[in-house]
Scaffold this active site. Structure first.
Site, mmCIF file in Angstrom:
data_model
loop_
_atom_site.group_PDB
_atom_site.id
_atom_site.type_symbol
_atom_site.label_atom_id
_atom_site.label_comp_id
_atom_site.label_asym_id
_atom_site.label_seq_id
_atom_site.Cartn_x
_atom_site.Cartn_y
_atom_site.Cartn_z
ATOM 1 N N PHE A 67 0.904 -1.076 0.041
ATOM 2 C CA PHE A 67 0.011 -0.223 0.189
ATOM 3 C C PHE A 67 0.848 1.436 -0.161
ATOM 4 O O PHE A 67 0.291 2.328 -0.465
ATOM 5 C CB PHE A 67 -1.107 -0.048 1.316
ATOM 6 C CG PHE A 67 -2.289 0.909 1.046
ATOM 7 C CD1 PHE A 67 -3.016 0.556 0.077
ATOM 8 C CD2 PHE A 67 -2.227 1.886 1.902
ATOM 9 C CE1 PHE A 67 -4.330 1.145 0.168
ATOM 10 C CE2 PHE A 67 -3.533 2.701 1.905
ATOM 11 C CZ PHE A 67 -4.413 2.240 1.041
ATOM 12 N N GLU A 68 1.968 1.183 0.646
ATOM 13 C CA GLU A 68 3.000 2.403 0.678
ATOM 14 C C GLU A 68 4.009 2.399 -0.590
ATOM 15 O O GLU A 68 4.438 3.426 -0.930
ATOM 16 C CB GLU A 68 3.778 2.064 1.998
ATOM 17 C CG GLU A 68 3.090 2.460 3.254
ATOM 18 C CD GLU A 68 2.116 1.402 3.412
ATOM 19 O OE1 GLU A 68 1.238 1.554 3.918
ATOM 20 O OE2 GLU A 68 2.734 0.340 3.426
ATOM 21 N N CYS A 104 4.877 -8.177 -3.003
ATOM 22 C CA CYS A 104 4.124 -9.215 -3.213
ATOM 23 C C CYS A 104 2.816 -9.265 -2.149
ATOM 24 O O CYS A 104 2.800 -9.152 -0.888
ATOM 25 C CB CYS A 104 4.806 -10.608 -2.827
ATOM 26 S SG CYS A 104 4.005 -12.152 -2.844
ATOM 27 N N HIS A 133 -9.270 -8.387 2.751
ATOM 28 C CA HIS A 133 -8.054 -7.389 2.756
ATOM 29 C C HIS A 133 -7.319 -7.457 1.475
ATOM 30 O O HIS A 133 -6.883 -6.618 1.045
ATOM 31 C CB HIS A 133 -7.147 -7.724 3.753
ATOM 32 C CG HIS A 133 -6.084 -6.816 3.954
ATOM 33 N ND1 HIS A 133 -4.852 -7.437 3.944
ATOM 34 C CD2 HIS A 133 -6.103 -5.795 4.474
ATOM 35 C CE1 HIS A 133 -3.991 -6.208 4.122
ATOM 36 N NE2 HIS A 133 -4.703 -5.460 4.732
#
Length: 160
Positions: free
Chosen positions: A60-61, A84, A92
């Site tokens: 996500f970052e 990965c 999620h």
């Protein structure tokens, strides 16, 4: 087309000075991401590119980190995002995969950067391991080749 059927990645000729490439890694699955990093580094080294590596907390970052680097004015010619995400028991996985890929595309389009994306989204760790091996079919190497191809395109067109 499966990974085994894909052509082996190769580096394009990039006009001008050695490209400066930043590898941005989300090493949650360290062995997998390390394998992709080795594949990317080998291809970049073979192309005469200069590269650095930074790690972030998770997939996500990745896009956020690239945007921070762009804001810094560090002057990289291109980026390679490596990570990965393995499917688990909850949704999620779906959210992280969708938003991580959308974030990478958004930053690439908004800022016109050369970006190679090596973010594996797999059902099990075996699939990830198969795509990060040192056998030529390495998604890190493919992402590095994609980034260099975009750098070559930008330079060939005089884009900044």
């Amino acid at each position: 087309m499966s990974t085994a059927d894909a052509p082996l990645p190769s580096a394009p000729d990039v006009p001008g000075p050695a490209p400066r490439i930043l590898l941005v890694r989300a090493p949650y699955y360290r062995d997998v991401v390390d394998g992709m990093t080795l594949g990317a580094a080998r291809l970049l080294d073979g192309a005469g590119a200069v590269h650095q590596t930074v790690d972030v907390a998770g997939a996500f970052e990745l896009a956020q980190a690239i945007r921070i680097v762009l804001r810094s004015g560090a002057g990289f010619d291109g980026f390679v995002a490596l990570g990965c995400v393995v499917r688990g028991e909850t949704d999620h996985y779906d959210h992280i995969c969708r938003e991580s890929m959308a974030g990478l595309m958004q930053v690439a389009l908004q800022y016109g950067i050369a970006l190679g994306t090596g973010l594996l989204t797999v059902h099990d760790i075996g699939q990830a391991e198969a795509r990060s091996r040192d056998d030529g079919h390495n998604k890190g190497a493919e992402a590095a080749a994609a980034a260099l191809t975009q750098v070559a395109l930008a330079r060939g067109l005089g884009a900044r």
